[in-house]
Motif scaffolding. Structure first.
Motif, PDB file in Angstrom:
ATOM      1  N   PRO A 100      22.247  75.364  21.310  1.00 12.64           N
ATOM      2  CA  PRO A 100      20.733  75.497  21.009  1.00 12.64           C
ATOM      3  C   PRO A 100      20.577  77.192  20.194  1.00 12.64           C
ATOM      4  O   PRO A 100      21.428  78.005  20.386  1.00 12.64           O
ATOM      5  CB  PRO A 100      20.181  75.862  22.153  1.00 12.64           C
ATOM      6  N   PRO A 101      19.814  76.942  19.397  1.00 15.07           N
ATOM      7  CA  PRO A 101      19.474  78.242  18.395  1.00 15.07           C
ATOM      8  C   PRO A 101      18.325  79.321  19.247  1.00 15.07           C
ATOM      9  O   PRO A 101      17.878  80.133  18.585  1.00 15.07           O
ATOM     10  CB  PRO A 101      18.887  77.962  17.128  1.00 15.07           C
ATOM     11  N   TYR A 102      18.284  78.915  20.537  1.00 11.57           N
ATOM     12  CA  TYR A 102      17.256  79.809  21.412  1.00 11.57           C
ATOM     13  C   TYR A 102      17.816  79.767  22.730  1.00 11.57           C
ATOM     14  O   TYR A 102      18.511  78.991  23.206  1.00 11.57           O
ATOM     15  CB  TYR A 102      15.900  79.162  21.020  1.00 11.57           C
ATOM     16  N   GLU A 103      17.027  80.395  23.447  1.00  6.62           N
ATOM     17  CA  GLU A 103      17.428  80.890  24.993  1.00  6.62           C
ATOM     18  C   GLU A 103      16.217  80.393  25.758  1.00  6.62           C
ATOM     19  O   GLU A 103      15.033  80.526  25.542  1.00  6.62           O
ATOM     20  CB  GLU A 103      17.685  82.547  25.077  1.00  6.62           C
ATOM     21  N   SER A 104      16.613  79.766  26.872  1.00  7.64           N
ATOM     22  CA  SER A 104      15.317  79.353  28.032  1.00  7.64           C
ATOM     23  C   SER A 104      14.714  80.530  28.360  1.00  7.64           C
ATOM     24  O   SER A 104      15.385  81.517  28.515  1.00  7.64           O
ATOM     25  CB  SER A 104      15.738  78.455  28.907  1.00  7.64           C
ATOM     26  N   THR A 105      13.262  80.591  28.741  1.00  3.53           N
ATOM     27  CA  THR A 105      12.592  81.700  29.227  1.00  3.53           C
ATOM     28  C   THR A 105      13.295  81.887  30.514  1.00  3.53           C
ATOM     29  O   THR A 105      13.540  83.348  30.655  1.00  3.53           O
ATOM     30  CB  THR A 105      11.380  81.392  29.438  1.00  3.53           C
ATOM     31  N   VAL A 106      13.720  81.164  31.472  1.00  4.75           N
ATOM     32  CA  VAL A 106      14.205  81.534  32.651  1.00  4.75           C
ATOM     33  C   VAL A 106      15.534  82.358  32.398  1.00  4.75           C
ATOM     34  O   VAL A 106      15.766  83.315  33.115  1.00  4.75           O
ATOM     35  CB  VAL A 106      14.665  80.536  33.818  1.00  4.75           C
ATOM     36  N   THR A 107      16.510  81.897  31.827  1.00  5.31           N
ATOM     37  CA  THR A 107      17.863  82.606  31.424  1.00  5.31           C
ATOM     38  C   THR A 107      17.430  84.052  30.685  1.00  5.31           C
ATOM     39  O   THR A 107      18.118  84.943  30.979  1.00  5.31           O
ATOM     40  CB  THR A 107      18.786  81.803  30.848  1.00  5.31           C
ATOM     41  N   SER A 108      16.498  83.831  29.914  1.00  4.48           N
ATOM     42  CA  SER A 108      16.042  85.443  29.123  1.00  4.48           C
ATOM     43  C   SER A 108      15.770  86.243  30.078  1.00  4.48           C
ATOM     44  O   SER A 108      16.261  87.556  29.937  1.00  4.48           O
ATOM     45  CB  SER A 108      15.226  84.815  28.176  1.00  4.48           C
ATOM     46  N   ASN A 109      14.919  85.659  31.007  1.00  7.87           N
ATOM     47  CA  ASN A 109      14.564  86.687  32.127  1.00  7.87           C
ATOM     48  C   ASN A 109      15.568  87.243  33.013  1.00  7.87           C
ATOM     49  O   ASN A 109      15.771  88.502  33.131  1.00  7.87           O
ATOM     50  CB  ASN A 109      13.506  86.139  33.092  1.00  7.87           C
ATOM     51  N   LEU A 110      16.494  86.491  33.218  1.00  4.42           N
ATOM     52  CA  LEU A 110      17.680  87.096  33.809  1.00  4.42           C
ATOM     53  C   LEU A 110      18.617  88.040  33.114  1.00  4.42           C
ATOM     54  O   LEU A 110      18.890  88.998  33.746  1.00  4.42           O
ATOM     55  CB  LEU A 110      18.618  85.769  34.425  1.00  4.42           C
ATOM     56  N   TRP A 111      18.836  87.625  31.985  1.00  2.00           N
ATOM     57  CA  TRP A 111      19.694  88.603  30.878  1.00  2.00           C
ATOM     58  C   TRP A 111      18.950  89.724  30.838  1.00  2.00           C
ATOM     59  O   TRP A 111      19.331  90.954  30.831  1.00  2.00           O
ATOM     60  CB  TRP A 111      19.992  87.812  29.836  1.00  2.00           C
ATOM     61  N   ARG A 112      17.465  89.894  30.669  1.00  6.02           N
ATOM     62  CA  ARG A 112      17.035  90.983  30.560  1.00  6.02           C
ATOM     63  C   ARG A 112      17.072  91.939  31.900  1.00  6.02           C
ATOM     64  O   ARG A 112      16.993  93.017  31.772  1.00  6.02           O
ATOM     65  CB  ARG A 112      15.360  90.409  30.556  1.00  6.02           C
ATOM     66  N   ASP A 113      17.181  91.309  32.888  1.00  7.95           N
ATOM     67  CA  ASP A 113      17.208  92.080  34.151  1.00  7.95           C
ATOM     68  C   ASP A 113      18.610  92.368  34.660  1.00  7.95           C
ATOM     69  O   ASP A 113      19.161  92.978  35.603  1.00  7.95           O
ATOM     70  CB  ASP A 113      16.611  91.399  35.253  1.00  7.95           C
ATOM     71  N   GLY A 114      19.607  92.111  33.573  1.00  4.82           N
ATOM     72  CA  GLY A 114      20.966  92.598  33.878  1.00  4.82           C
ATOM     73  C   GLY A 114      21.873  91.549  34.112  1.00  4.82           C
ATOM     74  O   GLY A 114      23.329  91.760  34.376  1.00  4.82           O
ATOM     75  N   ALA A 115      21.331  90.306  34.709  1.00  2.00           N
ATOM     76  CA  ALA A 115      22.539  89.403  34.883  1.00  2.00           C
ATOM     77  C   ALA A 115      23.795  89.225  33.859  1.00  2.00           C
ATOM     78  O   ALA A 115      23.380  89.091  32.812  1.00  2.00           O
ATOM     79  CB  ALA A 115      21.744  87.951  35.642  1.00  2.00           C
TER      80      ALA A 115
END
Length: 493
Positions: A100-115
């Motif tokens: 995919p050329p994009y990231e799911s919202t849930v995984t984006s939220n997790l990476w935003r919080d440092g996961a």
């Protein structure tokens, strides 16, 4: 300190904050654990380079005083979540090689919080299954299987569809994992593998960027080893998303702060309809033990009735395939994924879909197309929607008498691979206790509570009011404490 992959998520967060180890060290330990897990076929795509780069960036943020709520925590991602530039297959041949050329919202939220992402884990194809035996990439084997890895005396299923997520967390190869739950696909595998799985209220987590199965039922949620860990992870996964029309715009609580341990006076509903014919005595006994545990903590058991429960499974297996047949129409061999040429456009579609979809997915597309067809729509699909409304009404009435509902998670312990494969009805019955929650859009969770006579884990399910995950998690933590489930699977990475 012992092996870093044996920590809980909460312990790892504390250890990182105290500088006892770095995110890179924590991630390296989990990459080794992931490699040890390979005979179990839990991963479709491992991403060690991505994980180490994310962990290095995490350590740099922490050094500058910018640590997020999940900073440096290595997790696995169910291969149903789109991850930018990382293969996302939904365990189907038809999506092989799709990046995919994009990231799911849930995984984006997790990476935003440092996961930190360890990789993409296996599942039933398009999340259709209860045992993780319909994946194009092969069966997932539970770490609870007896014998040496690759030489098991019996191959046990991890449950499904989030079987790769469950196996990875149970084997201590990730501190947590994302799952999706359409009819029990987080809670049932959590119950089968002795971990905690939470399905939040429909609309609490964005569905944007998650490969769709049944859009009115699908919901993302966390899987981890403790109730506190799922509470930490759930907070990061949730949040309003304007890209998802079903996403609810409301504040995200600090779920971990709700785990006070005080459930005095809370009313726990016990539905009489969940005592199904042929349910093993050990399931009934554990359920009763759960009631006693909560009663000892000050909760008040209340008998309730959910009279339309017996219609939930047939209604679900009309609604879910109907939505699946519509959602999966987009896989045509033209825009992305597999393409099998034909003499004309119709043959291209037929060849691609025939080669790309597995047997269970084809079965559900056919069922869904049938119940939506002219002459049958009113008789099947419309009736199922009416039953769904009655099921939701049952829960509304029950929650006037209680604050949370306690039931078994599944009607049995995990079974062996191949033991129920010839009978789709028997496979579908695995979800008998979990599907009503999805039809009603409610939050539910499975907490490990004991082991069966065969030595395999048994879970208890808690069901909460809409958007009251806090009460459900609070009761779950008390249940977890009382059960004291410490049994480890035969294989730990």
């Amino acid at each position: 300190m012992g092996a870093l992959n044996r920590l809980t998520m909460a312990e790892a967060i504390d250890g990182l904050a105290r500088k006892e180890f770095t995110a890179v060290e924590l991630t390296e330990a989990h990459i080794k654990a992931t490699e040890a897990l390979r005979p179990f076929n839990a991963y479709i795509t491992e991403t060690p380079e991505v994980a180490l780069a994310m962990a290095k960036a995490s350590d740099e943020r922490r050094a500058k005083g910018g640590a997020g709520p999940m900073e440096g925590i290595p997790i696995a991602v169910k291969d149903l979540f789109c991850t930018k530039d990382v293969q996302t297959t939904a365990a189907s041949h038809i999506l092989g090689g799709f990046k995919p050329p994009y990231e799911s919202t849930v995984t984006s939220n997790l990476w935003r919080d440092g996961a930190v992402m360890l990789g993409k884990v296996n599942l039933d194809e398009f999340a259709m299954g209860s045992a993780n035996i319909t994946s194009h990439h092969g069966d997932v084997v539970s770490p609870w299987s007896p014998g040496e890895p690759g030489n098991w005396s019996r191959r046990i299923v991890p449950g499904g569809s989030s079987g790769g997520s469950a196996a990875t967390v149970a084997a201590r190869a990730a501190l947590g994992a994302t799952g999706t739950d359409t009819g029990g696909s987080i809670r049932q595998p959590a119950g089968f593998t002795g971990i905690v799985g939470v399905k939040p209220t429909y609309g609490r987590c964005s569905r944007w960027g998650i490969v769709a199965f049944a859009s009115s039922l699908d919901q993302a949620g966390p899987m981890a080893r403790t109730v506190k860990d799922t509470a930490i992870m759930l907070r990061s996964m949730c949040g309003f998303d304007p890209k998802d029309s079903t996403s609810v715009d409301m504040p995200v609580p600090d779920f971990a702060a709700a785990l006070t341990g005080d459930i005095r006076g809370l009313r726990v509903g016990i539905p009489k309809e969940y005592r199904v014919d042929g349910m093993p005595a050990e399931i009934e006994a554990l359920w009763q033990k759960g009631v006693e545990w909560l009663k000892a903590a000050g909760a008040v058991p209340v008998d309730i009735s959910l009279p339309h429960t017996k219609y939930a499974l047939p209604a679900y297996y009309i609604v879910a395939p109907a939505e699946a047949s519509s959602n999966l129409a987009r896989y045509d061999g033209v825009r992305f994924g597999l393409r099998v040429e034909g003499g004309n456009l119709k043959e291209l579609y037929e060849n691609t879909r025939g080669a790309g979809f597995g047997k269970e997915v084809r079965r559900r597309i056919l069922i869904g197309t049938y119940v939506l067809s002219a002459g049958y729509y009113d008789a099947y699909y419309l009736q199922a929607q009416k039953v769904r409304t009655r099921i939701k009404w049952d829960f509304d009435q029950a929650f006037q008498l209680c604050d949370v509902i306690l039931t078994p998670t599944a009607p049995s312990t995990a079974f062996g691979i191949g033991e129920k494969m010839d009978d789709p009805i028997q496979m579908y019955l695995n979800d008998v206790f979990t599907v009503p929650v999805n039809l009603a859009g409610l939050p539910g969770m499975s907490v490990p509570a004991g082991v069966g006579a065969d030595g395999l884990p048994l879970g208890l399910q808690l069901i909460g009011r809409p958007f009251d995950e806090e009460t459900m998690l609070k009761v779950g933590a008390v249940l977890e404490q009382a059960a004291g489930f410490k049994t480890e699977p035969p294989f730990v990475a």
